[in-house]
Scaffold this motif. Structure first.
Motif, PDB file in Angstrom:
ATOM      1  N   ASN A  12       0.808  -1.217   0.000  1.00  0.00           N
ATOM      2  CA  ASN A  12       0.000   0.000   0.000  1.00  0.00           C
ATOM      3  C   ASN A  12       0.842   1.269   0.000  1.00  0.00           C
ATOM      4  O   ASN A  12       0.363   2.340   0.366  1.00  0.00           O
ATOM      5  CB  ASN A  12      -0.928   0.014   1.219  1.00  0.00           C
ATOM      6  CG  ASN A  12      -0.174  -0.011   2.544  1.00  0.00           C
ATOM      7  OD1 ASN A  12       1.025  -0.251   2.585  1.00  0.00           O
ATOM      8  ND2 ASN A  12      -0.885   0.226   3.639  1.00  0.00           N
ATOM      9  N   LEU A  13       2.092   1.185  -0.444  1.00  0.00           N
ATOM     10  CA  LEU A  13       3.002   2.321  -0.304  1.00  0.00           C
ATOM     11  C   LEU A  13       3.201   3.129  -1.575  1.00  0.00           C
ATOM     12  O   LEU A  13       3.693   4.253  -1.511  1.00  0.00           O
ATOM     13  CB  LEU A  13       4.361   1.841   0.213  1.00  0.00           C
ATOM     14  CG  LEU A  13       4.296   1.169   1.585  1.00  0.00           C
ATOM     15  CD1 LEU A  13       5.684   0.818   2.068  1.00  0.00           C
ATOM     16  CD2 LEU A  13       3.593   2.053   2.593  1.00  0.00           C
ATOM     17  N   CYS A  14       2.880   2.590  -2.734  1.00  0.00           N
ATOM     18  CA  CYS A  14       2.862   3.394  -3.951  1.00  0.00           C
ATOM     19  C   CYS A  14       1.777   2.843  -4.850  1.00  0.00           C
ATOM     20  O   CYS A  14       1.216   1.779  -4.594  1.00  0.00           O
ATOM     21  CB  CYS A  14       4.212   3.447  -4.656  1.00  0.00           C
ATOM     22  SG  CYS A  14       4.582   2.070  -5.780  1.00  0.00           S
ATOM     23  N   TYR A  15       1.460   3.547  -5.918  1.00  0.00           N
ATOM     24  CA  TYR A  15       0.274   3.165  -6.683  1.00  0.00           C
ATOM     25  C   TYR A  15       0.489   1.983  -7.622  1.00  0.00           C
ATOM     26  O   TYR A  15      -0.440   1.585  -8.317  1.00  0.00           O
ATOM     27  CB  TYR A  15      -0.317   4.360  -7.431  1.00  0.00           C
ATOM     28  CG  TYR A  15       0.566   5.044  -8.451  1.00  0.00           C
ATOM     29  CD1 TYR A  15       0.841   4.474  -9.678  1.00  0.00           C
ATOM     30  CD2 TYR A  15       1.068   6.316  -8.204  1.00  0.00           C
ATOM     31  CE1 TYR A  15       1.604   5.118 -10.619  1.00  0.00           C
ATOM     32  CE2 TYR A  15       1.825   6.982  -9.141  1.00  0.00           C
ATOM     33  CZ  TYR A  15       2.103   6.388 -10.350  1.00  0.00           C
ATOM     34  OH  TYR A  15       2.862   7.046 -11.274  1.00  0.00           O
ATOM     35  N   VAL A  16       1.672   1.376  -7.611  1.00  0.00           N
ATOM     36  CA  VAL A  16       1.836   0.125  -8.357  1.00  0.00           C
ATOM     37  C   VAL A  16       1.151  -1.011  -7.613  1.00  0.00           C
ATOM     38  O   VAL A  16       0.646  -1.954  -8.218  1.00  0.00           O
ATOM     39  CB  VAL A  16       3.326  -0.171  -8.596  1.00  0.00           C
ATOM     40  CG1 VAL A  16       3.500  -1.492  -9.340  1.00  0.00           C
ATOM     41  CG2 VAL A  16       3.977   0.959  -9.403  1.00  0.00           C
ATOM     42  N   ASN A  17       1.120  -0.931  -6.268  1.00  0.00           N
ATOM     43  CA  ASN A  17       0.422  -1.923  -5.443  1.00  0.00           C
ATOM     44  C   ASN A  17       0.841  -3.355  -5.783  1.00  0.00           C
ATOM     45  O   ASN A  17       0.022  -4.210  -6.116  1.00  0.00           O
ATOM     46  CB  ASN A  17      -1.093  -1.779  -5.580  1.00  0.00           C
ATOM     47  CG  ASN A  17      -1.595  -0.409  -5.150  1.00  0.00           C
ATOM     48  OD1 ASN A  17      -2.251   0.277  -5.911  1.00  0.00           O
ATOM     49  ND2 ASN A  17      -1.286   0.008  -3.937  1.00  0.00           N
ATOM     50  N   ASN A 112      -5.956   2.001  -0.486  1.00  0.00           N
ATOM     51  CA  ASN A 112      -7.304   1.751   0.034  1.00  0.00           C
ATOM     52  C   ASN A 112      -8.346   2.628  -0.655  1.00  0.00           C
ATOM     53  O   ASN A 112      -8.600   3.748  -0.249  1.00  0.00           O
ATOM     54  CB  ASN A 112      -7.341   1.983   1.551  1.00  0.00           C
ATOM     55  CG  ASN A 112      -6.941   3.399   1.947  1.00  0.00           C
ATOM     56  OD1 ASN A 112      -5.988   3.954   1.446  1.00  0.00           O
ATOM     57  ND2 ASN A 112      -7.680   3.977   2.874  1.00  0.00           N
ATOM     58  N   HIS A 113      -8.941   2.077  -1.698  1.00  0.00           N
ATOM     59  CA  HIS A 113     -10.012   2.783  -2.388  1.00  0.00           C
ATOM     60  C   HIS A 113     -11.385   2.182  -2.126  1.00  0.00           C
ATOM     61  O   HIS A 113     -12.395   2.727  -2.566  1.00  0.00           O
ATOM     62  CB  HIS A 113      -9.749   2.803  -3.898  1.00  0.00           C
ATOM     63  CG  HIS A 113      -8.582   3.648  -4.272  1.00  0.00           C
ATOM     64  ND1 HIS A 113      -7.879   3.473  -5.456  1.00  0.00           N
ATOM     65  CD2 HIS A 113      -7.975   4.680  -3.632  1.00  0.00           C
ATOM     66  CE1 HIS A 113      -6.903   4.356  -5.516  1.00  0.00           C
ATOM     67  NE2 HIS A 113      -6.940   5.095  -4.428  1.00  0.00           N
ATOM     68  N   SER A 427      -7.423  -0.949   9.725  1.00  0.00           N
ATOM     69  CA  SER A 427      -6.311  -0.663   8.820  1.00  0.00           C
ATOM     70  C   SER A 427      -6.490  -1.416   7.506  1.00  0.00           C
ATOM     71  O   SER A 427      -7.339  -2.303   7.372  1.00  0.00           O
ATOM     72  CB  SER A 427      -4.985  -1.051   9.466  1.00  0.00           C
ATOM     73  OG  SER A 427      -4.709  -2.435   9.251  1.00  0.00           O
ATOM     74  N   GLN A 428      -5.627  -1.087   6.564  1.00  0.00           N
ATOM     75  CA  GLN A 428      -5.744  -1.662   5.222  1.00  0.00           C
ATOM     76  C   GLN A 428      -5.492  -3.162   5.191  1.00  0.00           C
ATOM     77  O   GLN A 428      -5.845  -3.826   4.213  1.00  0.00           O
ATOM     78  CB  GLN A 428      -4.779  -0.952   4.272  1.00  0.00           C
ATOM     79  CG  GLN A 428      -5.114   0.512   4.071  1.00  0.00           C
ATOM     80  CD  GLN A 428      -4.152   1.201   3.143  1.00  0.00           C
ATOM     81  OE1 GLN A 428      -3.639   0.613   2.206  1.00  0.00           O
ATOM     82  NE2 GLN A 428      -3.881   2.476   3.403  1.00  0.00           N
TER      83      GLN A 428
END
Length: 770
Positions: A12-17, A112-113, A427-428
Motif C-alpha cells: 500500500n506504499l505506492c500506486y503500483v500496489n 485503500n479505495h 487498517s488496510q
C-alpha cells in the motif's frame, strides 16, 4: 486464522500496489515477501514494502470514537453516540445551508479505495459532489490535457517500459519512486542492454539519472523551456512521424506554427542546457524504434505544470511514440479512479472542476471565503490535509472554522486533532481492500484482497461506518427491506440482477446509495472477506460491455461464456483471485478504441496551451533575489512514503528527513554537514537537519514528504517527527488551469540555527527515534 501462516495481499506504499505475501504470527504481520503468483508484479519486492509491519502495528492507532471538548481535548465515546450525534449535526448543516455546503476530503489512499465508494455514496445522498483529494494535488493538469487530446479526462496514458528501446524519464526517479511494475528490474535491464537507452530530465542527478545515457540537468522550474526547445528542434529537423500524424491526429498545423516560433537558443539558455545536449537528445529520439515517456511530479508539481503535461504529450505524439509495442498507450479501466467533468465550475472559488475533483490548494478559500455557498462541513477520510495541503497555517485555520469536521482514520493525525469527531477505521490489512490504480497495457490487472489480520478492537471498516451513518440519517433501508435482495443474491446472480434492478427502480432515492445496497445484499454471497468489493459488480458488467473481446482474452473465456455472462465471469474471477487477475488484454491496434473523440483521433491543438507556450518568457526562469534557493518540497526517498507511516522506527535511513543541499551552498553559509538549518519562505519557516549532497544543483534544495507527524515517544509525550514541509508552501503558488501546487519550486532562503536551539533539537530527535 492460524497462529502462523502466509497470506496474500498487496503493498500500500505506492500506486503500483505490488502483490505481496505477509507472514501473520499471533494476529500480527511479522514478515513480508513478494507474491510470485501475482500476474503483474511476479514476486517483485522493494525495500519499502518489507517495512509494512510498522504501518500495521504502532502506538498511534485509534481504538474508539473521539469527540472534541470545548477546550480542544478529546473524550472517548461509543459508536452509537458518535454516529447519532454526527448524523444530527449533518442534518442541521443540510437544513441550514444545503447539501452543497458539505465536501469530502480524501476517500482513499495509495492502497485503500474500497471505502471511497461508500463515502461518496453518503456524500451524494446528502446532495453534494464536492471532493478534494491527493489526485487533485498532483495530476489534474494532466487530466485536463488528456480531456482535450483524447476526448475525456478519464483517458490516461500508460508506458510500455518493458519493451521500449528508449525510455525518456521526465521529472521522475523510478529507481526510488517506482511508478511502473518491477521498476528496478526494468531499469537494470535497460542499463545492461547496449541496444536500449535512457534519457533523464531532472535538476538533480538522481539514482535513475546516474544510470542514464543522457542526463539533462535542467534549471529548476524551466522544464517547459527545455521540452519546448526539444520539440522545436525536432520540428526544424523535420524528425517527425508524418504518417502517424496524418492517420491518427488532427491539429498538427497549429502546433507546428507555435513550435517554429520558439527561439531554441534562448530557451536552452533559460533551461541551462547546452545546445549540443539538446541536439544529442534529438538524435537519440530519432534513432529509437520505440520510445516511451515516463513523467511524474517533478513536472506535474513544477512551474507551468499543465503546460508541461501538454508538451510531454506532444513529444509522444509528434514522434509517433503511441499505440505500438514499446511506446505509450491508453489503458482500460475496471472503474475509473476519477471522472470526466468538462465545463463544470465550483462556484465558491470560481474554480474549474477537473476529473470531478477540487484542488486542495483552494480548500481554505472554499471554507474561509465569504461566498454564500462556502463549505460549512468537511468529511475527511484517509487523508491528512493539515500536513499534506499547501500553507499549513491557512489549512488549520480553515479546519477550525468549520461547523462540522469529521475524520475517519486509523491514527490520531494532525488533521484529526482539529476535528469535532474522530472515527477509528480498521487498517488496510484488517479489511477487504482494493485500489483503482490499474494503468497497464496491453494487459491490465485488478486485485481484490481480504484482510489478513483481525481488525483492532474498537475499529470498524468503512462500509460499516457509512452504513451506520446512512441509517442514522434515514437514507439507507433497514435489513428487513433488503432481505429479499440478499436472498436473491444467494440463489443466483441472474436472480439478483433482476431483483436489484427492480428495487432501484422502485426506490429512486436509494440510487446514490447503490454501493451500500450492494454491500448489504450481493456482499452476502461473495467469498469470505470480500463483501466490501460488491460495488465492483456493476463496474465489471460495464467493463465487459465496453470491451468484450479484451475481457474474453484476459479471462481465457471459452465460447460457452456468452457476452451476457461475461461481466459476471469477470467479477467472479476478481473476488475469487487472491493474487489479482487480468481484467482486459488488448491488441495494440485496439488502443484507438480507447480514445473518446468520435473520430478516434488525437486532437493536438489546444488553444489555451498554444497561447501559454507563446507567452513563455525566458527572463522568468531564474530565482528571486530575496529567496535565492529553490526547494523541491516532498521528495521521494528510500525510506519515506505517504502519511500512513507514522512510526519513525520504520526508517532505516534519514530519520530526521534531511534537507539535501549542495556542499558548496552549505559552505557558503558557513554551515557543516548535519547542522540544523532554518528554511524560510514567504509562507513560513521550519528547521531541518542539513545533509550535503552533490547530486543537487547549486541553488537547489530538497525536503521529503511523509514527515511532520506528531508521534508518541515511549514515555507517551507526542513529539514532531521530521519537517512539516507544507508550512513553507503557499497555496497561491499554483498552476493557473488545474490549481495544482508548484511544490517542486518553492523559493526559500537559509539561515543557521543558534547552537543552543540546535542542541535541543538533537535531544528531541534522539527521543523520537529511540
Amino acid at each position: 486464522m492460524s497462529a502462523q501462516a502466509w497470506h496474500k495481499t498487496a503493498c500500500n506504499l505506492c500506486y503500483v500496489n505490488c502483490g505481496i505475501e505477509v507472514l501473520v504470527d499471533d494476529s500480527r504481520i511479522a514478515k513480508v515477501r513478494g507474491d510470485r503468483d501475482n500476474p503483474k508484479s511476479q514476486g517483485y519486492l522493494c525495500n519499502k514494502a518489507a517495512r509494512i509491519p510498522f504501518y500495521a502495528h504502532h502506538r498511534d492507532r485509534l481504538t474508539t470514537p473521539l469527540r472534541r471538548r470545548a477546550d480542544g481535548t478529546f473524550e472517548a465515546i461509543d459508536w452509537d453516540t458518535a454516529i447519532a450525534e454526527i448524523a444530527a449535526r449533518l442534518r442541521s448543516v443540510v437544513e441550514n445551508h444545503g447539501g452543497n455546503s458539505i465536501a469530502l476530503y480524501g476517500g482513499g489512499g495509495q492502497g485503500n479505495h474500497a471505502g471511497g465508494a461508500y463515502a461518496n455514496a453518503v456524500l451524494r445522498a446528502l446532495g453534494s459532489r464536492h471532493v478534494f483529494n491527493a489526485l487533485s494535488q498532483e495530476k489534474t493538469g494532466d487530466f485536463w490535457v488528456n480531456g482535450h487530446l483524447f476526448g475525456s479526462q478519464t483517458c490516461h496514458t500508460a508506458e510500455d517500459v518493458h519493451h521500449c528501446d528508449l525510455l525518456f524519464v521526465i521529472g521522475a526517479n523510478p529507481w526510488v519512486a517506482h511508478g511502473f511494475p518491477n521498476a528496478r528490474d526494468q531499469l537494470n535491464q535497460i542499463r545492461k542492454d547496449p541496444n536500449r537507452k535512457l534519457i533523464v530530465i531532472d535538476p538533480r542527478r538522481t539514482e535513475t539519472a546516474e544510470m542514464a545515457d543522457l542526463h539533462l540537468a535542467v534549471r529548476p522550474g524551466a522544464d517547459a523551456f527545455l521540452l519546448g526547445a526539444i520539440l522545436a528542434t525536432l520540428v526544424k529537423r523535420d524528425a517527425l512521424d508524418h504518417d502517424f500524424l496524418m492517420q491518427h491526429t488532427e491539429g498538427y498545423a497549429e502546433v507546428e506554427t507555435a513550435l517554429r516560433r520558439i527561439p531554441v537558443e534562448a530557451w536552452a539558455q533559460a533551461a541551462d542546457i547546452p545546445l549540443d545536449e539538446i541536439e544529442r537528445c534529438a538524435d537519440m529520439i530519432v534513432a529509437a524504434k520505440a520510445m516511451t515517456v515516463r513523467v511524474e511530479l517533478g513536472i506535474q508539481q513544477g512551474v507551468n505544470s499543465t503546460l508541461n503535461s501538454y508538451l510531454e504529450k506532444l513529444l509522444i505524439m509528434l514522434t509517433g511514440s503511441f499505440g505500438r509495442k514499446g511506446t505509450n498507450q491508453l489503458h482500460s479501466w475496471l472503474q475509473p479512479l476519477w471522472g470526466n467533468s468538462p465545463n463544470q465550475k465550483f462556484t465558491p472559488t470560481d474554480t474549474e472542476v477537473i476529473g470531478g475533483l477540487l484542488p486542495p490548494n483552494l480548500f481554505a478559500q472554499a471554507v474561509l471565503g465569504d461566498h454564500p455557498d462556502r463549505l460549512r462541513c468537511v468529511w475527511i477520510d484517509s487523508s491528512n490535509p493539515a500536513n499534506t495541503a499547501a500553507n499549513t497555517a491557512e489549512v488549520e485555520r480553515a479546519l477550525q472554522a468549520l461547523e462540522l469536521c469529521v475524520v475517519v482514520d486509523v491514527a490520531m493525525t494532525e488533521t484529526a486533532r482539529l476535528a469535532h469527531y474522530v472515527l477509528p477505521a480498521s487498517s488496510q490489512y484488517e479489511k477487504c481492500e482494493f485500489t483503482l490504480f490499474n494503468f497497464e497495457f496491453p494487459t491490465n490487472y485488478f486485485h481484490i484482497r481480504p484482510g489478513v489480520v483481525p481488525p483492532l478492537e474498537g475499529t470498524l471498516p468503512e462500509p460499516e461506518i457509512y452504513s451506520r451513518l446512512a441509517r442514522a440519517l434515514g437514507l439507507l433501508p433497514g435489513d428487513n427491506v433488503l432481505a429479499p435482495l440478499r436472498e436473491a443474491a444467494v440463489r443466483s446472480r441472474p436472480a439478483f440482477a433482476t431483483a436489484f434492478r427492480g428495487f432501484m427502480a422502485a426506490n429512486p432515492a436509494a440510487t446514490p446509495l447503490g454501493a451500500l445496497v450492494l454491500y448489504h445484499t450481493l456482499g452476502a454471497s461473495l467469498p469470505k472477506g470480500t463483501a466490501a468489493a460488491a460495488p465492483l459488480w456493476g463496474a465489471a458488467l460495464a467493463c465487459a460491455k465496453r470491451a468484450p473481446d479484451a475481457v474474453r482474452r484476459a479471462l481465457g473465456a471459452s465460447s460457452e461464456v456468452s457476452d451476457k455472462e461475461l461481466g459476471d465471469a469477470l467479477f467472479d474471477a476478481l473476488v475469487a483471485g487472491r493474487s489479482g487477475a487480468a481484467i482486459t488484454t488488448h491488441t495494440y491496434d485496439e488502443v484507438w478504441s480507447l480514445i473518446s473523440h468520435p473520430d478516434r483521433k488525437v486532437h493536438l491543438a489546444i488553444p489555451e496551451m498554444l497561447d501559454w507556450l507563446n507567452r513563455l518568457d525566458p527572463a522568468t526562469a531564474g530565482p528571486a533575489k530575496d529567496y535565492p534557493f529553490i526547494l523541491a518540497a516532498g521528495q521521494r526517498r528510500m525510506f519515506n512514503a505517504n502519511q500512513i507511516f507514522r512510526d519513525p522506527a520504520w526508517r532505516r535511513d534519514d530519520p530526521d528527513g534531511a534537507l539535501l543541499v549542495n556542499a558548496r551552498d552549505l559552505a557558503s553559509l558557513g554551515a557543516a554537514d548535519g547542522e540544523w538549518i532554518v528554511v524560510k519562505s514567504r509562507a513560513g519557516h521550519i528547521v531541518a537537519r542539513a545533509k550535503a549532497d552533490d547530486s543537487m544543483r547549486e541553488g537547489q534544495l530538497a525536503l521529503p514528504h511523509g514527515y511532520g507527524q506528531s508521534y508518541p515517544a515511549r514515555d507517551g509525550e507526542r513529539l514532531s517527527n521530521g519537517p512539516r514541509v507544507n508550512v513553507l508552501t503557499d497555496s497561491e503558488n499554483r498552476d493557473p488551469v488545474a490549481g495544482t501546487p508548484y511544490h517542486k519550486h518553492v523559493a526559500v532562503r537559509l539561515e543557521r540555527l543558534p547552537a543552543a536551539e540546535a542542541a535541543a533539537l538533537d535531544a528531541i530527535s534522539q527521543r523520537i527515534h529511540q
